[in-house]
Write a protein that holds these residues in place. Structure first.
Motif, PDB file in Angstrom:
ATOM      1  N   LEU A   1      26.507  34.985  44.321  1.00 29.94           N
ATOM      2  CA  LEU A   1      27.491  34.910  43.235  1.00 29.94           C
ATOM      3  C   LEU A   1      27.668  36.313  42.659  1.00 29.94           C
ATOM      4  O   LEU A   1      26.690  36.949  42.252  1.00 29.94           O
ATOM      5  N   THR A   2      28.909  36.797  42.636  1.00 30.67           N
ATOM      6  CA  THR A   2      29.171  38.130  42.091  1.00 30.67           C
ATOM      7  C   THR A   2      30.285  38.084  41.050  1.00 30.67           C
ATOM      8  O   THR A   2      31.166  37.222  41.090  1.00 30.67           O
ATOM      9  N   ALA A   3      30.242  39.042  40.128  1.00 32.22           N
ATOM     10  CA  ALA A   3      31.341  39.292  39.197  1.00 32.22           C
ATOM     11  C   ALA A   3      32.034  40.562  39.676  1.00 32.22           C
ATOM     12  O   ALA A   3      31.365  41.554  39.992  1.00 32.22           O
ATOM     13  N   GLN A   4      33.362  40.532  39.736  1.00 32.14           N
ATOM     14  CA  GLN A   4      34.110  41.642  40.325  1.00 32.14           C
ATOM     15  C   GLN A   4      35.122  42.223  39.335  1.00 32.14           C
ATOM     16  O   GLN A   4      35.667  41.505  38.491  1.00 32.14           O
ATOM     17  N   TYR A   5      35.384  43.525  39.509  1.00 33.69           N
ATOM     18  CA  TYR A   5      36.487  44.164  38.797  1.00 33.69           C
ATOM     19  C   TYR A   5      37.491  44.639  39.851  1.00 33.69           C
ATOM     20  O   TYR A   5      37.137  45.400  40.759  1.00 33.69           O
ATOM     21  N   HIS A   6      38.721  44.166  39.723  1.00 33.54           N
ATOM     22  CA  HIS A   6      39.784  44.498  40.669  1.00 33.54           C
ATOM     23  C   HIS A   6      40.705  45.547  40.052  1.00 33.54           C
ATOM     24  O   HIS A   6      41.229  45.357  38.958  1.00 33.54           O
ATOM     25  N   PHE A   7      40.917  46.637  40.785  1.00 37.69           N
ATOM     26  CA  PHE A   7      41.822  47.686  40.343  1.00 37.69           C
ATOM     27  C   PHE A   7      43.247  47.346  40.783  1.00 37.69           C
ATOM     28  O   PHE A   7      43.456  46.801  41.863  1.00 37.69           O
ATOM     29  N   ASP A   8      44.227  47.674  39.925  1.00 37.51           N
ATOM     30  CA  ASP A   8      45.630  47.468  40.280  1.00 37.51           C
ATOM     31  C   ASP A   8      45.883  46.015  40.692  1.00 37.51           C
ATOM     32  O   ASP A   8      46.571  45.736  41.673  1.00 37.51           O
ATOM     33  N   ALA A   9      45.307  45.077  39.926  1.00 39.12           N
ATOM     34  CA  ALA A   9      45.363  43.673  40.327  1.00 39.12           C
ATOM     35  C   ALA A   9      46.784  43.124  40.398  1.00 39.12           C
ATOM     36  O   ALA A   9      47.084  42.282  41.230  1.00 39.12           O
ATOM     37  N   LEU A  10      47.683  43.599  39.522  1.00 38.79           N
ATOM     38  CA  LEU A  10      49.067  43.126  39.561  1.00 38.79           C
ATOM     39  C   LEU A  10      50.029  44.259  39.923  1.00 38.79           C
ATOM     40  O   LEU A  10      51.225  44.145  39.750  1.00 38.79           O
ATOM     41  N   GLY A  11      49.491  45.352  40.426  1.00 37.16           N
ATOM     42  CA  GLY A  11      50.325  46.498  40.748  1.00 37.16           C
ATOM     43  C   GLY A  11      51.010  46.359  42.088  1.00 37.16           C
ATOM     44  O   GLY A  11      50.898  45.357  42.781  1.00 37.16           O
ATOM     45  N   SER A  12      51.706  47.400  42.477  1.00 34.59           N
ATOM     46  CA  SER A  12      52.473  47.363  43.720  1.00 34.59           C
ATOM     47  C   SER A  12      51.866  48.278  44.781  1.00 34.59           C
ATOM     48  O   SER A  12      52.536  48.683  45.724  1.00 34.59           O
ATOM     49  N   GLY A  13      50.586  48.622  44.620  1.00 34.03           N
ATOM     50  CA  GLY A  13      49.935  49.505  45.578  1.00 34.03           C
ATOM     51  C   GLY A  13      49.776  48.867  46.938  1.00 34.03           C
ATOM     52  O   GLY A  13      49.857  47.649  47.102  1.00 34.03           O
ATOM     53  N   ALA A  14      49.537  49.704  47.934  1.00 36.60           N
ATOM     54  CA  ALA A  14      49.379  49.200  49.301  1.00 36.60           C
ATOM     55  C   ALA A  14      48.079  48.426  49.465  1.00 36.60           C
ATOM     56  O   ALA A  14      47.950  47.600  50.348  1.00 36.60           O
TER      57      ALA A  14
END
Length: 199
Positions: free
Chosen positions: A100-113
């Motif tokens: 079980l992990t807790a994650q931080y997502h970068f650019d979660a709603l962005g338009s990056g590749a």
């Protein structure tokens, strides 16, 4: 009265348009991965204990608490490993390692590749079907931390390619004739590649 009605209608239309313009994503994400398990094979018994590296299937479920913070449960089926001492096979066992992990997502709603993430959590491993020489045994459970980095590469509106790397700390005490003789540290590095589906 007529003017108030017109203004109210226009305001409702604007608010509705703004609401539809906002990107809305489901909080649920599931992935299926093929994972290569590469054991550290740390051993303090002096016997040169080691397990074989292998590819294993993995399935995980993530829930996004916010657009950038998620909780991921990683699952697989019990995996069989051959245990060797100084290069000679001496037995086998199975292990089941949910994480079980807790994650931080970068650019979660962005338009990056791609959308990278980092995570940390806890692993519980249960050892079963232990088949070792008479008098030799291992502790049946292990708790340890887990660290994770990865990225999702969008392939479509809901589908993504996932690359994931985890370091999981799995270790067990080894005993002979009922007395502890040392600790075996699998502590595998897990590299996974798979597909994710946001729904």
């Amino acid at each position: 009265m007529k003017k108030q009605t017109i203004v109210a209608s226009a305001l409702c239309a604007l608010l509705s348009g703004a609401a539809f313009a906002q990107p809305v994503e489901s909080p649920w994400l599931v992935r299926a991965r093929a994972v290569h398990l590469d054991s550290a094979n740390g051993d303090s018994t002096g016997l040169g204990l080691a397990i074989n590296n292998k590819w294993i299937p993995e399935f995980d479920i993530s829930y996004f608490v916010t657009p950038k913070v998620a909780v991921e449960l990683v699952l697989t089926v019990p995996q069989k490993h051959t245990l060797s001492a100084a290069g000679t096979a001496i037995g086998s066992f199975k292990h089941l390692p949910p994480t079980l992990t807790a994650q931080y997502h970068f650019d979660a709603l962005g338009s990056g590749a791609f959308k990278p993430y980092v995570g940390a959590g806890i692993n519980y491993t249960r050892f079963s079907a232990v088949n070792l020489p008479a008098g030799v045994d291992i502790k049946r459970s292990s708790w340890g931390p887990a660290l994770q980095v990865g990225m999702d590469i969008p392939l479509g509106k809901q589908l993504s390619l996932n690359l994931d790397l985890k370091k999981v700390y799995i270790r067990t005490d080894v005993s002979a004739a009922g007395a502890k003789i040392g600790t075996f540290k699998a502590d595998p590095m897990l590299f996974g590649v798979g597909l994710g589906w946001r729904f």
